[in-house]
Scaffold this motif. Structure first.
Motif, PDB file in Angstrom:
ATOM      1  N   ILE A  24       0.836  -1.204   0.000  1.00 58.12           N
ATOM      2  CA  ILE A  24       0.000   0.000   0.000  1.00 58.12           C
ATOM      3  C   ILE A  24       0.867   1.248   0.000  1.00 58.12           C
ATOM      4  O   ILE A  24       0.586   2.208  -0.735  1.00 58.12           O
ATOM      5  CB  ILE A  24      -0.965  -0.033   1.192  1.00 58.12           C
ATOM      6  N   MET A  25       1.934   1.256   0.796  1.00 54.20           N
ATOM      7  CA  MET A  25       2.822   2.421   0.811  1.00 54.20           C
ATOM      8  C   MET A  25       3.473   2.644  -0.542  1.00 54.20           C
ATOM      9  O   MET A  25       3.656   3.793  -0.959  1.00 54.20           O
ATOM     10  CB  MET A  25       3.894   2.272   1.884  1.00 54.20           C
ATOM     11  N   SER A  26       3.830   1.569  -1.231  1.00 59.11           N
ATOM     12  CA  SER A  26       4.467   1.745  -2.540  1.00 59.11           C
ATOM     13  C   SER A  26       3.521   2.431  -3.514  1.00 59.11           C
ATOM     14  O   SER A  26       3.947   3.290  -4.291  1.00 59.11           O
ATOM     15  CB  SER A  26       4.938   0.404  -3.090  1.00 59.11           C
ATOM     16  N   TRP A  27       2.249   2.082  -3.480  1.00 66.85           N
ATOM     17  CA  TRP A  27       1.281   2.746  -4.353  1.00 66.85           C
ATOM     18  C   TRP A  27       1.067   4.201  -3.944  1.00 66.85           C
ATOM     19  O   TRP A  27       0.958   5.081  -4.800  1.00 66.85           O
ATOM     20  CB  TRP A  27      -0.050   1.993  -4.334  1.00 66.85           C
ATOM     21  N   LEU A  28       0.975   4.451  -2.640  1.00 63.84           N
ATOM     22  CA  LEU A  28       0.775   5.825  -2.175  1.00 63.84           C
ATOM     23  C   LEU A  28       1.979   6.708  -2.496  1.00 63.84           C
ATOM     24  O   LEU A  28       1.821   7.891  -2.813  1.00 63.84           O
ATOM     25  CB  LEU A  28       0.480   5.846  -0.676  1.00 63.84           C
ATOM     26  N   ILE A  29       3.161   6.152  -2.437  1.00 64.74           N
ATOM     27  CA  ILE A  29       4.360   6.913  -2.797  1.00 64.74           C
ATOM     28  C   ILE A  29       4.396   7.122  -4.307  1.00 64.74           C
ATOM     29  O   ILE A  29       4.728   8.214  -4.786  1.00 64.74           O
ATOM     30  CB  ILE A  29       5.631   6.197  -2.288  1.00 64.74           C
ATOM     31  N   ARG A  30       4.032   6.108  -5.076  1.00 66.65           N
ATOM     32  CA  ARG A  30       4.047   6.214  -6.532  1.00 66.65           C
ATOM     33  C   ARG A  30       3.087   7.297  -7.032  1.00 66.65           C
ATOM     34  O   ARG A  30       3.391   8.036  -7.955  1.00 66.65           O
ATOM     35  CB  ARG A  30       3.679   4.867  -7.151  1.00 66.65           C
ATOM     36  N   PHE A  31       1.913   7.403  -6.397  1.00 67.56           N
ATOM     37  CA  PHE A  31       0.929   8.407  -6.806  1.00 67.56           C
ATOM     38  C   PHE A  31       1.055   9.710  -6.031  1.00 67.56           C
ATOM     39  O   PHE A  31       0.161  10.544  -6.050  1.00 67.56           O
ATOM     40  CB  PHE A  31      -0.485   7.846  -6.675  1.00 67.56           C
ATOM     41  N   GLU A  32       2.172   9.868  -5.321  1.00 67.16           N
ATOM     42  CA  GLU A  32       2.547  11.092  -4.612  1.00 67.16           C
ATOM     43  C   GLU A  32       1.534  11.517  -3.555  1.00 67.16           C
ATOM     44  O   GLU A  32       1.357  12.697  -3.288  1.00 67.16           O
ATOM     45  CB  GLU A  32       2.808  12.222  -5.608  1.00 67.16           C
ATOM     46  N   VAL A  33       0.873  10.545  -2.950  1.00 69.27           N
ATOM     47  CA  VAL A  33       0.040  10.829  -1.789  1.00 69.27           C
ATOM     48  C   VAL A  33       0.933  10.949  -0.563  1.00 69.27           C
ATOM     49  O   VAL A  33       0.727  11.811   0.288  1.00 69.27           O
ATOM     50  CB  VAL A  33      -1.029   9.729  -1.599  1.00 69.27           C
ATOM     51  N   LEU A  34       1.935  10.076  -0.491  1.00 66.00           N
ATOM     52  CA  LEU A  34       2.945  10.143   0.566  1.00 66.00           C
ATOM     53  C   LEU A  34       4.254  10.628  -0.042  1.00 66.00           C
ATOM     54  O   LEU A  34       4.575  10.316  -1.179  1.00 66.00           O
ATOM     55  CB  LEU A  34       3.169   8.766   1.188  1.00 66.00           C
ATOM     56  N   ASN A  35       4.986  11.376   0.761  1.00 62.51           N
ATOM     57  CA  ASN A  35       6.282  11.879   0.332  1.00 62.51           C
ATOM     58  C   ASN A  35       7.355  11.190   1.156  1.00 62.51           C
ATOM     59  O   ASN A  35       7.356  11.268   2.383  1.00 62.51           O
ATOM     60  CB  ASN A  35       6.347  13.394   0.513  1.00 62.51           C
ATOM     61  N   ILE A  36       8.281  10.551   0.492  1.00 60.84           N
ATOM     62  CA  ILE A  36       9.323   9.789   1.176  1.00 60.84           C
ATOM     63  C   ILE A  36      10.317  10.707   1.902  1.00 60.84           C
ATOM     64  O   ILE A  36      11.056  10.260   2.770  1.00 60.84           O
ATOM     65  CB  ILE A  36      10.020   8.854   0.177  1.00 60.84           C
TER      66      ILE A  36
END
Length: 95
Positions: A24-36
């Motif tokens: 789930i985090m990988s998808w959220l990071i990919r779609f820029e919902v989360l910022n690493i």
């Protein structure tokens, strides 16, 4: 012996949770919902990477190259589910 059975099921459950969280985090990071670059997100992401990379790298050795698609989390989840089913069906050996 029942406690060993329960501990094994707990370990499989925790591993399944980590894989789902990483997926789930990988998808959220990919779609820029989360910022690493955020400290907490980065710490969680890199911790999950360090925990799951040894498992994923072993699975990736046997998987064909599919371009940018990584199916190793799905294969890992299927493997965990197979182990869980085997443990539950052979629960009598732990009694």
């Amino acid at each position: 012996m029942v406690s060993i059975f329960q501990i094994l099921l707990l370990i499989l459950g925790v591993a399944r949770f980590f894989i789902f969280a990483h997926f789930i985090m990988s998808w959220l990071i990919r779609f820029e919902v989360l910022n690493i670059r955020q400290q907490f997100v980065g710490q969680v992401w890199y911790t999950l990477e360090r925990i799951l990379d040894p498992l994923y790298s072993r699975i990736r050795r046997f998987m064909p190259d599919l371009g940018g698609i990584d199916l190793s989390p799905i294969v890992a989840l299927i493997g965990i589910e197979i182990l869980r089913i085997l443990l539950i069906n052979n629960a009598a050996t732990f009694l």
